[in-house]
Design a protein around this motif. Structure first.
Motif: not given
Length: 295
Positions: A2-3, A5-6, A135
Motif C-alpha cells: 500500500e505504501y 501504491l500511495q 487507498l
C-alpha cells in the motif's frame, strides 16, 4: 504494498504537473528551436499572481484563476515582443542566455513583492480524502491530475486539428517554407510563448494548492527538464509520458530510499540520475526526432 501504491498515485499527480510544464518547453522549442530556461520562473509567477488575487484582493478562487490565465497570456506577449523579438536572427545561444537572465529577473521581482517565506493558498476543495482501491487520496490530488489531463488533451487537439495549431507545426518543421506559404512566423512565436506561460501558470496554481508556494518554486523548471529529455525535446506526446514517468520514478525511488536505506532527499537528485542514464542510452528521447548532420 500500500505504501508503494500511495507513492505511485502521488507520483502520477506530480507527473501530470511535470507534463504541463514540459509542454511549455516543447512548444517553445518546436517553434523557435530555443530551450527556455525561465520555464520554472513562469510557473512561479503564475502561482504568485493567483495567490495575490485570491488572498490579497479577496477575489473568489475561480475568477482569480481565470484572471491568472489572462495575465499569463499578456506576460507571454510582453516577453516575446519586448525581450525576444529583437533577437530574431541572432545565435541560439544568445536567446538561451536571455531566458536565463529573464529567470533571474522574474525570481527577483517575486522576492521583492512577496518575500521568500512559504505562502499557503486558502482551502478550495474538501480535506476529506476519497478512497480509491482501498487507498485514501486527497481531492486536491484528484482535481490536479484531472485538470492536467484535460488541459493536455485540449492542447493536443488544438495542435493537431486547429488552423493555428497546424501553422505552429509547419513553422516548427521549416520556418522558411512556412513563411513562404503566408504563415506569420512572428505571430506563431508569440502564440508559443503565450501557451507556455498559460500551462506554466496552471502548473503553479496546482502546486500552490498542494504544497504552498515560495521563491524556490522556480527550480521546478530544472526538475522538469529530465522529463523533456526523456520524452524528446520536440514531442508533445513525449512531454506527457516523460512527465508522468519522471514523476512516478522520482516519488517511488525517494520512498524506497527512505524505507530501505534510510536516506532522505533522494527526490532532489533522482530525476537527474535518470537524465544521465537516458542521455547515455537514448540521446534523442523516446519520441524525439533524430537529427543526422553531415560533416
Amino acid at each position: 504494498m500500500e505504501y508503494y501504491l500511495q507513492l505511485f498515485i502521488n507520483g502520477l499527480v506530480v507527473g501530470g504537473i511535470y507534463s504541463l510544464v514540459a509542454l511549455g518547453f516543447v512548444v517553445i522549442y518546436k517553434a523557435t528551436k530555443v530551450v527556455n530556461f525561465a520555464q520554472g520562473e513562469l510557473v512561479m509567477a503564475g502561482a504568485y499572481i493567483c495567490f495575490a488575487l485570491t488572498v490579497q484582493f479577496n477575489i473568489p478562487f475561480l475568477w482569480a484563476f481565470l484572471l491568472t490565465l489572462v495575465f499569463s497570456v499578456l506576460l507571454g506577449l510582453v516577453i516575446e515582443r519586448v525581450v525576444l523579438r529583437p533577437l530574431i536572427g541572432e545565435a541560439h545561444i544568445s536567446v538561451i542566455m536571455v531566458t536565463v537572465g529573464m529567470s533571474s529577473v522574474l525570481k527577483s521581482l517575486v522576492q521583492l513583492f512577496w518575500g521568500t517565506q512559504i505562502r499557503v493558498y486558502p482551502q478550495v476543495l474538501p480535506a476529506e480524502p476519497v478512497v480509491i482501491a482501498g487507498l485514501p487520496v486527497a481531492p486536491v490530488y484528484l482535481a490536479a491530475f484531472a485538470l492536467s489531463a484535460v488541459l493536455f488533451a485540449i492542447f493536443s487537439v488544438f495542435f493537431k486539428y486547429s488552423r493555428t495549431g497546424v501553422a505552429m507545426r509547419a513553422t516548427a518543421f521549416d520556418q522558411q517554407a512556412a513563411q513562404s506559404m503566408g504563415i506569420g512566423i512572428k505571430n506563431i512565436f508569440a502564440m508559443s510563448w503565450c501557451i507556455a506561460c498559460v500551462v506554466s501558470a496552471v502548473g503553479g496554481v496546482i502546486l500552490g494548492n498542494i504544497n504552498g508556494i515560495n521563491s524556490h518554486l522556480g527550480h521546478l523548471g530544472l526538475k522538469v527538464f529530465p522529463a523533456v529529455i526523456l520524452g524528446g525535446l520536440d514531442s508533445l506526446l513525449g512531454a506527457a509520458l516523460g512527465g508522468l514517468i519522471i514523476g512516478v520514478l522520482e516519488n517511488v525511488c525517494d520512498g524506497a530510499a527512505r524505507q530501505l536505506l534510510g536516506l532522505g532527499g533522494f527526490r532532489e537528485v533522482a530525476a537527474f540520475i535518470i537524465l544521465v542514464v537516458i542521455l547515455m542510452i537514448k540521446p534523442y528521447g523516446l519520441f524525439g526526432t533524430k537529427e543526422i548532420e553531415r560533416v
